[in-house]
Design a protein around this motif. Structure first.
Motif, PDB file in Angstrom:
ATOM      1  N   VAL A 191       0.853  -0.812   0.044  1.00 49.63           N
ATOM      2  CA  VAL A 191      -0.037  -0.015  -0.065  1.00 49.63           C
ATOM      3  C   VAL A 191       0.883   1.307  -0.027  1.00 49.63           C
ATOM      4  O   VAL A 191       1.396   1.518   1.102  1.00 49.63           O
ATOM      5  N   ALA A 192       1.127   1.705  -1.152  1.00 48.27           N
ATOM      6  CA  ALA A 192       1.886   3.014  -1.316  1.00 48.27           C
ATOM      7  C   ALA A 192       1.252   4.460  -1.266  1.00 48.27           C
ATOM      8  O   ALA A 192       0.075   4.626  -2.006  1.00 48.27           O
ATOM      9  N   VAL A 193       1.499   5.013  -0.430  1.00 47.12           N
ATOM     10  CA  VAL A 193       0.455   6.325  -0.010  1.00 47.12           C
ATOM     11  C   VAL A 193       1.496   7.570  -0.436  1.00 47.12           C
ATOM     12  O   VAL A 193       2.686   7.702   0.098  1.00 47.12           O
ATOM     13  N   THR A 194       0.859   8.438  -1.132  1.00 44.46           N
ATOM     14  CA  THR A 194       1.609   9.727  -1.222  1.00 44.46           C
ATOM     15  C   THR A 194       0.589  10.923  -0.926  1.00 44.46           C
ATOM     16  O   THR A 194      -0.404  11.097  -1.396  1.00 44.46           O
ATOM     17  N   ILE A 195       1.212  12.071  -0.143  1.00 45.53           N
ATOM     18  CA  ILE A 195       0.175  12.941   0.347  1.00 45.53           C
ATOM     19  C   ILE A 195       0.530  14.096  -0.897  1.00 45.53           C
ATOM     20  O   ILE A 195       1.512  14.463  -1.237  1.00 45.53           O
ATOM     21  N   SER A 196      -0.700  14.386  -1.457  1.00 48.07           N
ATOM     22  CA  SER A 196      -0.658  15.228  -2.527  1.00 48.07           C
ATOM     23  C   SER A 196      -0.683  16.866  -1.975  1.00 48.07           C
ATOM     24  O   SER A 196      -0.125  17.834  -2.825  1.00 48.07           O
ATOM     25  N   LYS A 197      -1.435  17.022  -0.820  1.00 50.37           N
ATOM     26  CA  LYS A 197      -1.540  18.447  -0.369  1.00 50.37           C
ATOM     27  C   LYS A 197      -1.591  18.060   1.162  1.00 50.37           C
ATOM     28  O   LYS A 197      -2.578  17.464   1.649  1.00 50.37           O
ATOM     29  N   LEU A 198      -0.820  18.946   1.777  1.00 45.77           N
ATOM     30  CA  LEU A 198      -1.027  18.825   3.222  1.00 45.77           C
ATOM     31  C   LEU A 198      -1.150  20.292   3.809  1.00 45.77           C
ATOM     32  O   LEU A 198      -0.257  21.261   3.620  1.00 45.77           O
ATOM     33  N   GLY A 199      -2.421  20.586   4.148  1.00 43.09           N
ATOM     34  CA  GLY A 199      -2.847  21.832   4.710  1.00 43.09           C
ATOM     35  C   GLY A 199      -2.753  21.857   6.249  1.00 43.09           C
ATOM     36  O   GLY A 199      -2.458  20.944   6.843  1.00 43.09           O
ATOM     37  N   ARG A 200      -3.413  23.020   6.978  1.00 44.17           N
ATOM     38  CA  ARG A 200      -3.473  22.873   8.284  1.00 44.17           C
ATOM     39  C   ARG A 200      -4.274  22.189   8.762  1.00 44.17           C
ATOM     40  O   ARG A 200      -4.244  21.611   9.647  1.00 44.17           O
ATOM     41  N   THR A 201      -5.728  22.216   8.106  1.00 41.18           N
ATOM     42  CA  THR A 201      -6.655  21.288   8.392  1.00 41.18           C
ATOM     43  C   THR A 201      -6.990  19.963   7.754  1.00 41.18           C
ATOM     44  O   THR A 201      -7.976  19.242   8.034  1.00 41.18           O
ATOM     45  N   LEU A 202      -6.535  19.992   6.472  1.00 45.21           N
ATOM     46  CA  LEU A 202      -6.946  18.957   5.557  1.00 45.21           C
ATOM     47  C   LEU A 202      -5.678  18.378   4.739  1.00 45.21           C
ATOM     48  O   LEU A 202      -4.703  19.177   4.646  1.00 45.21           O
ATOM     49  N   ALA A 203      -5.643  16.917   4.682  1.00 49.72           N
ATOM     50  CA  ALA A 203      -4.752  16.282   3.963  1.00 49.72           C
ATOM     51  C   ALA A 203      -5.194  15.610   2.749  1.00 49.72           C
ATOM     52  O   ALA A 203      -6.476  15.076   3.122  1.00 49.72           O
ATOM     53  N   PHE A 204      -4.916  15.603   1.745  1.00 47.11           N
ATOM     54  CA  PHE A 204      -5.294  15.118   0.532  1.00 47.11           C
ATOM     55  C   PHE A 204      -4.052  13.955   0.134  1.00 47.11           C
ATOM     56  O   PHE A 204      -2.884  14.062  -0.069  1.00 47.11           O
ATOM     57  N   ALA A 205      -4.591  12.700  -0.280  1.00 49.38           N
ATOM     58  CA  ALA A 205      -3.588  11.560  -0.433  1.00 49.38           C
ATOM     59  C   ALA A 205      -4.149  10.652  -1.706  1.00 49.38           C
ATOM     60  O   ALA A 205      -5.391  10.651  -1.958  1.00 49.38           O
ATOM     61  N   ASP A 206      -3.127  10.182  -2.440  1.00 47.39           N
ATOM     62  CA  ASP A 206      -3.515   9.211  -3.333  1.00 47.39           C
ATOM     63  C   ASP A 206      -2.632   8.116  -3.096  1.00 47.39           C
ATOM     64  O   ASP A 206      -1.694   7.873  -2.416  1.00 47.39           O
ATOM     65  N   VAL A 207      -3.472   6.752  -3.270  1.00 40.68           N
ATOM     66  CA  VAL A 207      -2.773   5.345  -2.806  1.00 40.68           C
ATOM     67  C   VAL A 207      -2.899   4.463  -3.691  1.00 40.68           C
ATOM     68  O   VAL A 207      -3.851   4.038  -4.641  1.00 40.68           O
ATOM     69  N   THR A 208      -1.842   3.739  -3.975  1.00 41.85           N
ATOM     70  CA  THR A 208      -1.756   2.773  -5.024  1.00 41.85           C
ATOM     71  C   THR A 208      -1.512   1.358  -4.363  1.00 41.85           C
ATOM     72  O   THR A 208      -0.585   1.314  -3.511  1.00 41.85           O
TER      73      THR A 208
END
Length: 137
Positions: free
Chosen positions: A99-116
């Motif tokens: 399970v490979a995870v990359t955080i595409s955007k890390l903000g103060r209150t939200l994080a966005f991630a892509d998982v392959t």
């Protein structure tokens, strides 16, 4: 603080429900905004027909995002899933899943991630996920 795989394993032990721990996830890599977890094959996680259940893969993807966010933040902070979308592309039979995870955007209150998700020894994607997390700490 840069996290090591052992730190990721500790995050799992200290912050996840017993049923998630029963998946047997192992943190193989954790970086500043990325992580790789191993979901070991288990007949207990197989569904009718012998394929790995989608629920187990989704739980592994969701859990991997927590470890990747912790890697980006330098340690665990309280967070919760806001959205998790998963597309399954091929069955997994008798093989560990990476399970490979990359955080595409890390903000103060939200994080966005892509998982392959791939199987060990094969680069073909078995599932892909995208996640949004609310960071509460």
């Amino acid at each position: 603080m840069t996290l090591k795989p052992a730190d990721g394993d500790e995050i799992l032990r200290e912050n996840f429900a017993p049923w998630v721990l029963e998946l047997g996830l192992v943190v193989e890599k954790v970086g500043e905004g990325s992580a790789v977890l191993r979901l070991p094959w288990s007949d207990r996680l197989a569904r009718e027909g012998g394929g790995l259940s989608g629920q187990a893969m989704m739980a592994a993807a969701d859990t991997g995002v927590v470890v990747a966010v912790a890697g980006a933040r330098g340690g665990f902070v309280p967070m919760t899933t806001v959205q998790l979308n998963t597309s399954f592309q091929r069955p997994v039979m008798g093989r560990d899943v990476l399970v490979a995870v990359t955080i595409s955007k890390l903000g103060r209150t939200l994080a966005f991630a892509d998982v392959t998700l791939t199987t060990d020894g094969d680069s073909a994607t078995v599932a892909q996920a995208s996640a949004v997390y609310a960071i509460m700490g």
